[in-house]
Enzyme design. Structure first.
Site, PDB file in Angstrom:
ATOM      1  N   ARG A 172      -0.719  -9.003  13.453  1.00  0.00           N
ATOM      2  CA  ARG A 172      -1.262  -7.933  12.595  1.00  0.00           C
ATOM      3  C   ARG A 172      -2.159  -8.511  11.500  1.00  0.00           C
ATOM      4  O   ARG A 172      -3.174  -7.913  11.142  1.00  0.00           O
ATOM      5  CB  ARG A 172      -0.122  -7.128  11.965  1.00  0.00           C
ATOM      6  CG  ARG A 172       0.522  -6.182  12.971  1.00  0.00           C
ATOM      7  CD  ARG A 172       1.854  -5.662  12.468  1.00  0.00           C
ATOM      8  NE  ARG A 172       1.743  -4.799  11.329  1.00  0.00           N
ATOM      9  CZ  ARG A 172       2.717  -4.612  10.438  1.00  0.00           C
ATOM     10  NH1 ARG A 172       3.845  -5.281  10.536  1.00  0.00           N
ATOM     11  NH2 ARG A 172       2.553  -3.780   9.445  1.00  0.00           N
ATOM     12  N   ARG A 177      -9.556   1.427   8.931  1.00  0.00           N
ATOM     13  CA  ARG A 177      -9.178   0.047   9.223  1.00  0.00           C
ATOM     14  C   ARG A 177     -10.250  -0.656  10.035  1.00  0.00           C
ATOM     15  O   ARG A 177     -10.080  -1.828  10.378  1.00  0.00           O
ATOM     16  CB  ARG A 177      -7.888   0.050  10.028  1.00  0.00           C
ATOM     17  CG  ARG A 177      -6.632  -0.307   9.234  1.00  0.00           C
ATOM     18  CD  ARG A 177      -5.493  -0.212  10.198  1.00  0.00           C
ATOM     19  NE  ARG A 177      -4.296  -0.892   9.867  1.00  0.00           N
ATOM     20  CZ  ARG A 177      -3.230  -0.320   9.305  1.00  0.00           C
ATOM     21  NH1 ARG A 177      -3.271   0.926   8.890  1.00  0.00           N
ATOM     22  NH2 ARG A 177      -2.131  -1.007   9.154  1.00  0.00           N
ATOM     23  N   ARG A 217      11.294  -2.906  11.201  1.00  0.00           N
ATOM     24  CA  ARG A 217      10.278  -2.247  12.024  1.00  0.00           C
ATOM     25  C   ARG A 217       9.923  -3.170  13.179  1.00  0.00           C
ATOM     26  O   ARG A 217       9.787  -4.375  12.980  1.00  0.00           O
ATOM     27  CB  ARG A 217       9.023  -1.994  11.171  1.00  0.00           C
ATOM     28  CG  ARG A 217       8.874  -0.573  10.716  1.00  0.00           C
ATOM     29  CD  ARG A 217       7.807  -0.455   9.668  1.00  0.00           C
ATOM     30  NE  ARG A 217       6.465  -0.826  10.154  1.00  0.00           N
ATOM     31  CZ  ARG A 217       5.355  -0.627   9.460  1.00  0.00           C
ATOM     32  NH1 ARG A 217       5.397  -0.082   8.267  1.00  0.00           N
ATOM     33  NH2 ARG A 217       4.175  -0.989   9.954  1.00  0.00           N
ATOM     34  N   ARG A 239      11.202  -7.253   5.147  1.00  0.00           N
ATOM     35  CA  ARG A 239      11.153  -5.803   4.920  1.00  0.00           C
ATOM     36  C   ARG A 239      12.069  -5.045   5.877  1.00  0.00           C
ATOM     37  O   ARG A 239      12.116  -5.325   7.065  1.00  0.00           O
ATOM     38  CB  ARG A 239       9.695  -5.376   5.114  1.00  0.00           C
ATOM     39  CG  ARG A 239       9.430  -3.916   4.898  1.00  0.00           C
ATOM     40  CD  ARG A 239       7.968  -3.689   4.682  1.00  0.00           C
ATOM     41  NE  ARG A 239       7.195  -3.601   5.915  1.00  0.00           N
ATOM     42  CZ  ARG A 239       5.934  -3.180   5.948  1.00  0.00           C
ATOM     43  NH1 ARG A 239       5.300  -2.859   4.845  1.00  0.00           N
ATOM     44  NH2 ARG A 239       5.282  -3.129   7.099  1.00  0.00           N
ATOM     45  N   LYS A 242       0.824  -1.214   0.000  1.00  0.00           N
ATOM     46  CA  LYS A 242       0.000   0.000   0.000  1.00  0.00           C
ATOM     47  C   LYS A 242       0.862   1.270   0.000  1.00  0.00           C
ATOM     48  O   LYS A 242       0.589   2.200  -0.737  1.00  0.00           O
ATOM     49  CB  LYS A 242      -0.924   0.054   1.233  1.00  0.00           C
ATOM     50  CG  LYS A 242      -2.025  -0.981   1.239  1.00  0.00           C
ATOM     51  CD  LYS A 242      -3.060  -0.688   2.331  1.00  0.00           C
ATOM     52  CE  LYS A 242      -2.497  -0.642   3.741  1.00  0.00           C
ATOM     53  NZ  LYS A 242      -1.862  -1.898   4.182  1.00  0.00           N
TER      54      LYS A 242
END
Ligand code: AMP
Length: 204
Positions: A149, A88, A138, A127, A13
């Site tokens: 998540r 969300r 992260r 990532r 996204k």
């Protein structure tokens, strides 16, 4: 154009939001980025959001909705925007519809990026972000948090697909492939939805 980019964590996204918003000439507004900037700046908002973010949970709606309402009131978002990571939850989507309605606006399109879960886990665990010249993972991309998540997405965010489909706003695209291929699919879907609207009963 007023567009929402919907899709699970790891669907791309953020990358697509930047490119598509650039092509549409509207700001890309990412709630995740706004939260992360507040966490780095150690603002009150950042301190409130950090515990939820690190755990891979959603920041409560009352904090998030007020933040987005303020951001959408800024001058650069008056003529359109591309939202990445908001809404969300169904409650956030209803609030967005109501606050746009108060301004006499509505969403033009909700673009859902579709990626299967095995691919998401692969992407998220690999990532890295560049921070002060160093590639770091992260906190919320650690494997246990990634699984959580994805569960939060399935339970709280995935129902938005049906919500926006019923409103006639949803376009779903396959988000596996090279970045520019996915962008082309996204732009084609946006053009198709714009054409559909100008043919429809609400035209004009
Ligand atoms: P993202 O960069 O979109 O993956 O967002 C990172 C984290 O920020 C999420 O896991 C949530 O903790 C928080 N967050 C971002 N957007 C929202 C939202 N619309 N509602 C609640 N929490 C959010």
């Amino acid at each position: 154009m007023r567009v929402v980019l919907l899709g699970p964590p790891g669907a791309g996204k953020g990358t697509q939001a930047q490119i598509i918003a650039g092509q549409l000439g509207v700001p890309a507004i990412s709630t995740g980025d706004i939260f992360r900037a507040n966490v780095s700046g150690q603002t009150e908002l950042g301190m409130k959001a950090k515990t939820y973010m690190d755990a891979g949970d959603l920041v409560p709606d009352e904090i998030t909705v007020a933040m987005v309402r303020d951001r959408l009131a800024e001058t650069d978002a008056k003529g359109g925007f591309l939202l990445d990571g908001f809404p969300r939850t169904i409650a956030q989507a209803e609030q967005l519809r109501d606050s746009l309605g108060e301004l006499g606006h509505r969403l033009d399109c909700v673009l859902e990026l579709v990626v299967d879960e095995d691919e998401l886990v692969r992407r998220l665990s690999g990532r890295r972000m560049l921070v002060d010249g160093e590639w770091v993972q992260r906190e919320d991309d650690k494997p246990e948090t990634v699984r959580h998540r994805l569960q939060v997405y399935r339970e709280q965010t995935a129902p938005l697909s049906g919500f926006y489909d019923s409103a006639g706003l949803l376009s779903r695209i396959d988000a596996i492939g090279a970045v520019d291929e996915v962008t082309q699919r996204a732009i084609a879907a946006l053009e198709q939805s714009a054409a559909g609207r100008s043919d429809g009963p609400d035209a004009g």
